[in-house]
Design an enzyme around this catalytic site. Structure first.
Site, PDB file in Angstrom:
ATOM      1  N   GLU A   1       3.775 -34.260  10.104  1.00 49.43           N
ATOM      2  CA  GLU A   1       4.258 -34.151  11.488  1.00 49.43           C
ATOM      3  C   GLU A   1       4.127 -35.468  12.241  1.00 49.43           C
ATOM      4  O   GLU A   1       4.889 -35.733  13.171  1.00 49.43           O
ATOM      5  CB  GLU A   1       3.485 -33.054  12.246  1.00 49.43           C
ATOM      6  CG  GLU A   1       4.058 -31.678  12.035  1.00 49.43           C
ATOM      7  CD  GLU A   1       3.535 -30.636  13.017  1.00 49.43           C
ATOM      8  OE1 GLU A   1       2.623 -30.914  13.795  1.00 49.43           O
ATOM      9  OE2 GLU A   1       4.055 -29.503  12.970  1.00 49.43           O
TER      10      GLU A   1
ATOM     11  N   HIS B   1      -0.862 -28.725 -15.420  1.00 53.29           N
ATOM     12  CA  HIS B   1      -0.159 -27.819 -16.327  1.00 53.29           C
ATOM     13  C   HIS B   1       1.099 -27.249 -15.674  1.00 53.29           C
ATOM     14  O   HIS B   1       1.622 -26.235 -16.095  1.00 53.29           O
ATOM     15  CB  HIS B   1      -1.102 -26.697 -16.768  1.00 53.29           C
ATOM     16  CG  HIS B   1      -2.280 -27.229 -17.516  1.00 53.29           C
ATOM     17  ND1 HIS B   1      -2.351 -27.238 -18.899  1.00 53.29           N
ATOM     18  CD2 HIS B   1      -3.413 -27.822 -17.069  1.00 53.29           C
ATOM     19  CE1 HIS B   1      -3.498 -27.807 -19.271  1.00 53.29           C
ATOM     20  NE2 HIS B   1      -4.157 -28.164 -18.176  1.00 53.29           N
TER      21      HIS B   1
ATOM     22  N   LYS C   1      13.008 -23.903  16.057  1.00 50.02           N
ATOM     23  CA  LYS C   1      12.553 -22.936  17.074  1.00 50.02           C
ATOM     24  C   LYS C   1      13.702 -22.551  17.992  1.00 50.02           C
ATOM     25  O   LYS C   1      13.861 -21.386  18.350  1.00 50.02           O
ATOM     26  CB  LYS C   1      11.423 -23.549  17.912  1.00 50.02           C
ATOM     27  CG  LYS C   1      10.094 -23.620  17.204  1.00 50.02           C
ATOM     28  CD  LYS C   1       9.023 -23.999  18.215  1.00 50.02           C
ATOM     29  CE  LYS C   1       7.734 -24.395  17.517  1.00 50.02           C
ATOM     30  NZ  LYS C   1       6.800 -25.034  18.431  1.00 50.02           N
TER      31      LYS C   1
HETATM   32  O1  PA5 Z   1       0.127 -30.291  15.517  1.00 48.01           O
HETATM   33  C1  PA5 Z   1       0.835 -29.687  16.287  1.00 48.01           C
HETATM   34  O2  PA5 Z   1       1.027 -30.070  17.447  1.00 48.01           O
HETATM   35  C2  PA5 Z   1       1.498 -28.388  15.877  1.00 48.01           C
HETATM   36  O3  PA5 Z   1       1.360 -28.171  14.511  1.00 48.01           O
HETATM   37  C3  PA5 Z   1       0.859 -27.215  16.631  1.00 48.01           C
HETATM   38  O4  PA5 Z   1      -0.510 -27.195  16.365  1.00 48.01           O
HETATM   39  C4  PA5 Z   1       1.502 -25.888  16.208  1.00 48.01           C
HETATM   40  O5  PA5 Z   1       2.893 -25.941  16.368  1.00 48.01           O
HETATM   41  C5  PA5 Z   1       0.939 -24.756  17.044  1.00 48.01           C
HETATM   42  O6  PA5 Z   1       1.185 -24.983  18.391  1.00 48.01           O
HETATM   43  P1  PA5 Z   1       0.399 -24.194  19.515  1.00 48.01           P
HETATM   44  O7  PA5 Z   1      -1.048 -24.526  19.397  1.00 48.01           O
HETATM   45  O8  PA5 Z   1       0.990 -24.666  20.804  1.00 48.01           O
HETATM   46  O9  PA5 Z   1       0.641 -22.727  19.273  1.00 48.01           O
END
Ligand code: PA5
Length: 455
Positions: free
Chosen positions: A287, A308, A429
């Site tokens: 990310e 494996h 989303k």
């Molecule tokens: O690292 C990040 O920002 C994302 O992976 C969030 O943690 C994830 O989308 C969950 O978001 P939220 O805590 O707003 O539910």
């Protein structure tokens, strides 16, 4: 504390990595000052010293005042809101905690998927347990945990009544924004704050990771101490010292592999209990750096299991990857009451031809597999580095979280991307909201309906 071995990175790659060192040190200086690309969203940096003591004290106070009996910790969250806690819990607990072995309370998960079947099974399991539910969402609007929270609330209300159910919920969310914060206010749930300047994937040291771990009985002070040790090392030091710090070295070695055309990084480890740690690492780098057509695809390989299966691809398939081995001087974590070693037993008939291994410890054989894999993969055109840490314990894990976060943030700067946003996550989303009929997404829904006429 942590060493990087680069015997299986070619000398050309090691030399090339030096070209990135000045920029990496200057990026680290920015991080220290919260400047440049690191001017926002860096509340995670040096968190143990700035806020760690207060976080742990608040958690301790909560534990002291929490009188509800519980035998299971349910974490409702997704992405950075659950991977940190899960990774430490699994690395530091007996693998059969859920079966009653070891001395921890089990941690289980909901809201990290939308599988109806898994949700049914989790709620079925909870019928026989007395859980505390830790619901974690920074935005307070993420679909998966929001759906799961409704499910688990309904379940708790049916089992304990309205008041009894509220007493089993604790929330971790933004200080004042989002639907979850509103629910906290309305229902008077105990709550903790995810600092506004800490993104989900950088939040393991905040209450997001520390509260569920503490509730399970894990020593969070030691995790925080381990992370503090890394930050202490890189808060001081001359440019030359910082240039040689393993976190900077790692960021630069990766860049050398990137320049050479590698497009996947595989985290390779010999302890299956680190699977969720690898998930945490994958999310952090995926990310943070995978954007604008750049970055490595972050994968992982567990030794010996994956040798494996996908080991064949790594050895001889498309030459797109380099590897980062994660090794431990002592990989055994004494999570059960009984510390024991296992060696290959003696067998008089020797029908399996293992005579030459009799008396050898399993951990030592596993280490030899790691070494033989490093050499074989390097021969096959997959350069690799080896990150060596003393052991799998709370302190080293805390150090590793901080180590990878710093290397990832600095590495994002080297790559020329913002390591703190995740614009790509929003795209699916929006489609989801459109397909599910959320108001405000009508135009997108019309376009998508042509692609999925049957929905
Ligand atoms: O690292 C990040 O920002 C994302 O992976 C969030 O943690 C994830 O989308 C969950 O978001 P939220 O805590 O707003 O539910």
């Amino acid at each position: 504390m942590l060493k990087i071995q680069s015997n299986f990175f070619s000398s050309e790659l090691c030399d090339r990595s030096k070209n990135f060192e000045d920029k990496a040190v200057s990026s680290l200086r920015d991080l220290q000052k919260r400047a440049g690309i690191h001017r926002d969203m860096t509340g995670w940096f040096n968190y143990p010293k700035n806020s760690g003591g207060r976080t742990l004290a608040d958690i301790q106070k909560f534990q002291h005042e929490y009188h509800q009996f519980f035998d299971t910790v349910v974490v409702v969250g997704i992405g950075g809101s659950y991977l940190g806690a899960r990774s430490a819990f699994e690395a530091l607990s007996h693998r059969f905690t859920l079966g009653g072995v070891g001395h921890r309370k089990p941690m289980i998960f909901l809201g990290n998927h939308l599988s109806e079947q898994m949700s049914v099974e989790t709620l079925e399991f909870l019928k026989e347990r007395d859980p505390v539910v830790v619901v974690i969402s920074k935005s307070g609007t993420t679909t998966e945990p929001a759906v799961a929270f409704r499910l688990v609330k309904k379940f708790l209300e049916a089992k304990y009544g309205k008041q009894g159910s509220s007493a089993r919920i604790v929330a971790i969310t933004d200080d004042d924004r989002g639907g979850l914060r509103q629910q906290v206010t309305q229902n008077d749930y105990p709550s903790f704050v995810i600092p506004g300047d800490v993104g989900g994937r950088y939040s393991v040291l905040t209450p997001v990771g520390m509260l569920p771990l503490a509730l399970c009985g894990i020593n969070t002070t030691k995790i925080m101490d381990g992370a503090a040790a890394l930050f202490d090392e890189i808060m001081q030091g001359s440019d030359d010292e910082l240039r040689n710090h393993p976190a900077i070295q790692y960021a630069c070695l990766r860049m050398a592999a990137y320049e050479e055309g590698k497009r996947a990084e595989l985290l390779v480890y010999g302890e299956p209990k680190l699977k969720s740690f690898a998930e945490w690492w994958r999310q952090l780098f995926g990310e943070s750096q995978g954007k604008e057509g750049k970055g490595f695809y972050p994968g992982d390989l567990v030794i010996t299991t994956d040798l494996h299966s996908v080991g064949q691809f790594v050895q001889e398939g498309s030459r797109i990857a380099f590897e980062t081995f994660l090794s431990f001087d002592d990989p055994r974590y004494n999570s059960s009451a009984i510390e024991q070693r296992l060696a290959v037993p003696k067998a008089d008939d020797n029908l399996d031809d293992l005579g030459y291994l009799e008396g050898a410890y399993i951990a030592d054989i596993n280490r030899k597999v790691m070494e033989s894999t490093m050499a074989a993969h390097a021969d096959g055109g997959v350069p690799n580095i080896n990150i060596v840490v003393p052991k799998i314990d709370e302190f080293c894990l805390g150090y590793l979280y901080a180590f990878f976060q710093v290397a990832c943030a600095v590495g994002g700067d080297l790559l020329g991307v913002n390591p703190y946003d995740q614009p790509g996550v929003e795209e699916y989303k929006k489609n989801l909201f459109a397909l599910l009929g959320k108001p405000g997404y009508e135009e997108r829904a019309r376009r998508l309906k042509q692609l999925f006429p049957s929905t």
